[in-house]
Scaffold this motif. Sequence first.
Motif, PDB file in Angstrom:
ATOM      1  N   CYS B 134       0.857  -1.094  -0.183  1.00  0.00           N
ATOM      2  CA  CYS B 134       0.041   0.170  -0.039  1.00  0.00           C
ATOM      3  C   CYS B 134       0.733   1.278   0.010  1.00  0.00           C
ATOM      4  O   CYS B 134       0.628   2.202  -0.935  1.00  0.00           O
ATOM      5  CB  CYS B 134      -1.046   0.117   0.927  1.00  0.00           C
ATOM      6  SG  CYS B 134      -2.064  -1.245   1.197  1.00  0.00           S
ATOM      7  N   SER B 137       2.765   1.731  -3.317  1.00  0.00           N
ATOM      8  CA  SER B 137       1.743   2.342  -4.310  1.00  0.00           C
ATOM      9  C   SER B 137       1.717   3.804  -4.047  1.00  0.00           C
ATOM     10  O   SER B 137       1.773   4.580  -5.057  1.00  0.00           O
ATOM     11  CB  SER B 137       0.756   1.476  -4.425  1.00  0.00           C
ATOM     12  OG  SER B 137      -0.441   2.219  -4.886  1.00  0.00           O
ATOM     13  N   SER B 138       1.244   3.969  -2.798  1.00  0.00           N
ATOM     14  CA  SER B 138       0.940   5.553  -2.764  1.00  0.00           C
ATOM     15  C   SER B 138       2.332   6.361  -2.922  1.00  0.00           C
ATOM     16  O   SER B 138       2.092   7.648  -3.616  1.00  0.00           O
ATOM     17  CB  SER B 138       0.625   5.690  -1.291  1.00  0.00           C
ATOM     18  OG  SER B 138      -0.629   5.096  -0.799  1.00  0.00           O
ATOM     19  N   LEU B 141       2.850   6.990  -6.829  1.00  0.00           N
ATOM     20  CA  LEU B 141       1.806   7.990  -7.345  1.00  0.00           C
ATOM     21  C   LEU B 141       2.164   9.397  -6.805  1.00  0.00           C
ATOM     22  O   LEU B 141       1.923  10.467  -7.556  1.00  0.00           O
ATOM     23  CB  LEU B 141       0.439   7.628  -6.627  1.00  0.00           C
ATOM     24  CG  LEU B 141      -0.751   8.083  -7.276  1.00  0.00           C
ATOM     25  CD1 LEU B 141      -0.773   8.195  -8.713  1.00  0.00           C
ATOM     26  CD2 LEU B 141      -2.005   7.575  -6.657  1.00  0.00           C
ATOM     27  N   TRP B 197      -4.662   5.570 -12.673  1.00  0.00           N
ATOM     28  CA  TRP B 197      -3.414   5.801 -12.240  1.00  0.00           C
ATOM     29  C   TRP B 197      -2.879   7.233 -12.838  1.00  0.00           C
ATOM     30  O   TRP B 197      -2.500   7.978 -12.319  1.00  0.00           O
ATOM     31  CB  TRP B 197      -2.425   4.818 -12.449  1.00  0.00           C
ATOM     32  CG  TRP B 197      -1.271   4.885 -11.537  1.00  0.00           C
ATOM     33  CD1 TRP B 197      -1.401   4.502 -10.285  1.00  0.00           C
ATOM     34  CD2 TRP B 197      -0.004   5.592 -11.831  1.00  0.00           C
ATOM     35  NE1 TRP B 197       0.036   4.819  -9.635  1.00  0.00           N
ATOM     36  CE2 TRP B 197       0.776   5.323 -10.667  1.00  0.00           C
ATOM     37  CE3 TRP B 197       0.538   6.225 -13.071  1.00  0.00           C
ATOM     38  CZ2 TRP B 197       2.138   5.930 -10.676  1.00  0.00           C
ATOM     39  CZ3 TRP B 197       1.765   6.567 -12.929  1.00  0.00           C
ATOM     40  CH2 TRP B 197       2.406   6.517 -11.859  1.00  0.00           C
ATOM     41  N   LEU B 269      -4.121  13.070  -3.151  1.00  0.00           N
ATOM     42  CA  LEU B 269      -3.716  11.574  -3.118  1.00  0.00           C
ATOM     43  C   LEU B 269      -4.539  10.687  -2.550  1.00  0.00           C
ATOM     44  O   LEU B 269      -5.196   9.750  -2.871  1.00  0.00           O
ATOM     45  CB  LEU B 269      -2.306  11.566  -2.552  1.00  0.00           C
ATOM     46  CG  LEU B 269      -1.760   9.936  -2.222  1.00  0.00           C
ATOM     47  CD1 LEU B 269      -1.461   9.188  -3.460  1.00  0.00           C
ATOM     48  CD2 LEU B 269      -0.566   9.860  -1.276  1.00  0.00           C
ATOM     49  N   GLU B 273      -7.112   7.933  -4.201  1.00  0.00           N
ATOM     50  CA  GLU B 273      -7.227   6.718  -3.844  1.00  0.00           C
ATOM     51  C   GLU B 273      -8.482   6.091  -3.286  1.00  0.00           C
ATOM     52  O   GLU B 273      -8.872   4.782  -3.723  1.00  0.00           O
ATOM     53  CB  GLU B 273      -5.932   6.360  -2.641  1.00  0.00           C
ATOM     54  CG  GLU B 273      -4.670   6.438  -3.528  1.00  0.00           C
ATOM     55  CD  GLU B 273      -3.526   6.211  -2.422  1.00  0.00           C
ATOM     56  OE1 GLU B 273      -2.476   6.001  -2.910  1.00  0.00           O
ATOM     57  OE2 GLU B 273      -3.756   6.105  -1.156  1.00  0.00           O
ATOM     58  N   SER B 279      -5.719   1.023  -5.136  1.00  0.00           N
ATOM     59  CA  SER B 279      -4.347   0.703  -4.335  1.00  0.00           C
ATOM     60  C   SER B 279      -4.009   1.981  -3.576  1.00  0.00           C
ATOM     61  O   SER B 279      -4.555   3.066  -3.813  1.00  0.00           O
ATOM     62  CB  SER B 279      -3.535   0.142  -5.500  1.00  0.00           C
ATOM     63  OG  SER B 279      -2.872   1.317  -6.115  1.00  0.00           O
ATOM     64  N   GLY B 280      -3.181   1.574  -2.727  1.00  0.00           N
ATOM     65  CA  GLY B 280      -2.639   2.651  -2.040  1.00  0.00           C
ATOM     66  C   GLY B 280      -3.076   2.577  -0.431  1.00  0.00           C
ATOM     67  O   GLY B 280      -4.180   2.121  -0.245  1.00  0.00           O
TER      68      GLY B 280
END
Lengths: 267, 332
Positions: B134, B137-138, B141, B197, B269, B273, B279-280
Motif C-alpha cells: 500500500c 503504491s501511494s 503515485l 493511475w 492523493l 485513492e 491501491s494505496g
Amino acid sequence: MVSATLDTSQGVIDIKGVSKNFPHPDGSEVKALSQVELTVSGGEFVSLIGPSGCGKSTLLRLIAGLDKATTGTLELDGQTIDGPSAERGLAFQNPYLFPWLNIYNNVAFGLRARRVYKRLKSMVGQYLELVGLGKFGQVYPHHLSGGMAQRASLARALINEPRVLLLDEPLGALDAFTRMNMQDEILRIRSEKRITMIMVTHDVDEAIYLSDRVIIMTPGPGKVEKILAVPLTRPRARNTPDFLSLRSRILEILNFAGRLDEPAYQI
Amino acid sequence: MVKHLLWPLYRLKDDYRLRPIFHHLAAWAALLALILEINLAPSGLQPPTERPYLRYFLIVVLALTIILPLAARSPERKAKILAKDNFYAAAITLLNILNIVTSKYTLIPAIFFPAPDRIIAVLFEDFNYLILVCLFSSGKLLVTGFFSGALAGLVTGVAIGFSKPAAYWLNPLIKILGPIPPTAWIPIVLVAFPTTWAGAVFLIALSVWFPTSVMTSSGILNVQNAYFEVSSALGAKRVYQIFMVGIPAAMPLIFTGLFSGACSSFLTLMTAEMVGVKSGIGWYINWQREMLSYSNVYAGLIIIAFSFYSLITLFFKVRDRVLVWQKGMIKW
Ligand SMILES: Nc1ncnc2c1ncn2[C@@H]1O[C@H](COP(=O)(O)OP(=O)(O)OP(=O)(O)O)[C@@H](O)[C@H]1O
Ligand SMILES: [Mg+2]
C-alpha cells in the motif's frame, strides 16, 4: 592582469550632446539631462557632484548602458555604448551583493557569467585580498558590515577588469571613519589597476580628495554647470589651504546655482 | 519559598540547585501505563489479540525513555532530548487513558474504537502488506505527481516572471483553473484518462502546479531590478540571469509554493485513492472502513501520519539546505 602603467588610450569616455527625458505621471516630460558634453580620459578619476535631482545617477546609468539616451551619443574608446557590459563595472550605494551567494561566489560571479571562471579562478582570491576580504570568502553577505559589503561589491565589479568603473554614491551609507578609510582604499585600488573611475558623490571633500576633475551639475534641467580641475598633488591632505579654497569655490558654485533654481542647496 | 515548602519533590543537583525529581517524566508515564495495562483486567468486549502487543510496545517505550537521555553523546544532545520529555510524557499518558477507556472498561463502542492492542497488532501482522504494497503504491503515485507538478509549476512561474507574452496567456489560465480544488476534476479525469493511475498523477500534479507557479512567478517578479542590472553589468546574459539571479532570488517564495503544493497533494492523493485508484494506503483505509475493521483503519491512519510527517520533515531539511543564506532571516 591590467598593467600597472597608466594607459591613457583605454577607458576614454566621450559624451556628446546627451539629453534624457523621462515621462512624468502628469503626461509632461522630466528633463533629467540636457545637452551634456563630457570627455573623460583614460585612467582619469572624475566626480559628479550637485544637488539632488540634477541627473547624476541618470548620467551614470546612461554610461553603464542601463538606460538609453533620448538624444546624443555615448562612446567608450570610440565604440557606441548600447547596453550594459562587463567592460563598464558598476557599484551603487547599496552594494546589492547577491544574498544567496557567499562572498567568494559573489566576487566570482562576473567570471562565471563570462564563462572564464575555470581559467581565471585564481583571480577571485586575488581580488578578495585586494579589498582586504581574504578571510571572508565563505561568509554570506548579511554577516558583513556596511564597509565590508561595499568592498566586496567593488571586488565583484573589478574582477572583470573593466575599462571604466562607475560608482553611484558608493560610500554614501558609511559612517565618517569607514568612509575615509574606503576613500584611501579606492585610491589604492586605482593606483594598482589604473582604470577610469566616474563617481557620483554628495560630499565635496570626498570629490576633491579623490578626483582629477570635479564635474558640478545643476538641476532643472540637469546639466553640467562647471568642470573644475583639482591641481593638488597626491597623496592629498584634507586641510591644506588649497584644498579648502577649492572646497569653498565648489560650494559657492552650488549655492549660486541653488539660488537661481529651487531652494538653496544645503551641505 | 514555594520550592522549600515542596522540598520533598525536589532534590539537590550537582550544582547545588534544586531540581524536580520527576525529571524523566516520560519514563514514569510509561511505567505507570505498563503497570495499569498489566494489572487491570480487560473488559472482554474487545476481541483479544494473539500477543500482548501493547505491553511489548510500552516496554520498548520505557526502555527508550531511560536509555536515550543516558546514551546522549553530548550535553546539548541530552538537553535536546529532555526538552521534549514533557511532551512524550503527555503522549504516553494519552495512550494510557485510551487503553483504559477502550480495552479495560470499554466506555465507547468497541467496533469503532478498538483497543490500542488491536491497532498495534494490525501494524505488526499486516506490516508487509501495509508498507510494501500500500505505502509503496501511494509513494509511487505521490512522487510521480509531485515532481511533475513541481516541474510544470517552476516552468510556468519562470515563464510568467520573465516573458510578457507568457504572462499574458498564462496568467488568466492560472487565475481561472488554479482555485478549482483538484478533486473537483475527478469526474472528468476518470473518463478522460486512459487509466485511473494516470488521472491520479494528473490531479496530484495539478494540485502542486498551481501554488508552485503562482509563488515562483511572484517571487521572480518581486526580485529587485537592481540585481538584474548589477548582473548584466557583470556580463551576465538573459538565460544566465534567469538561472543564476531570478530563480535563486525567488527561492524562498518557490519553497512556500512547493510547501502548500505538497500539503494539497497529500489531500488529493488520499481522495484519488479512495474514489478511483484501487491501491494505496487511502484505498486500504476506505476498504477496511467498508468492512468495519476499524483497527485497520487506525493502523492506516497512523502510517499516513508518519509518512507525511517524514516527508514534511525531509522537505524542511532540503529547504534549510538550499536557503542557508537566509539563516536568521526567515522563520516559518
Ligand atoms: N526612471 C525614472 N522615471 C522618471 N523620472 C526619473 C527616473 N529616473 C530619474 N528621474 C528624474 O530625473 C531627475 C534626475 O534624477 P537622478 O536620479 O539622476 O538625480 P540625482 O542627481 O542622482 O539625484 P540624487 O542626488 O538624489 O541621487 C529627477 O528629477 C528624477 O525625478
Ligand atoms: Mg542619484
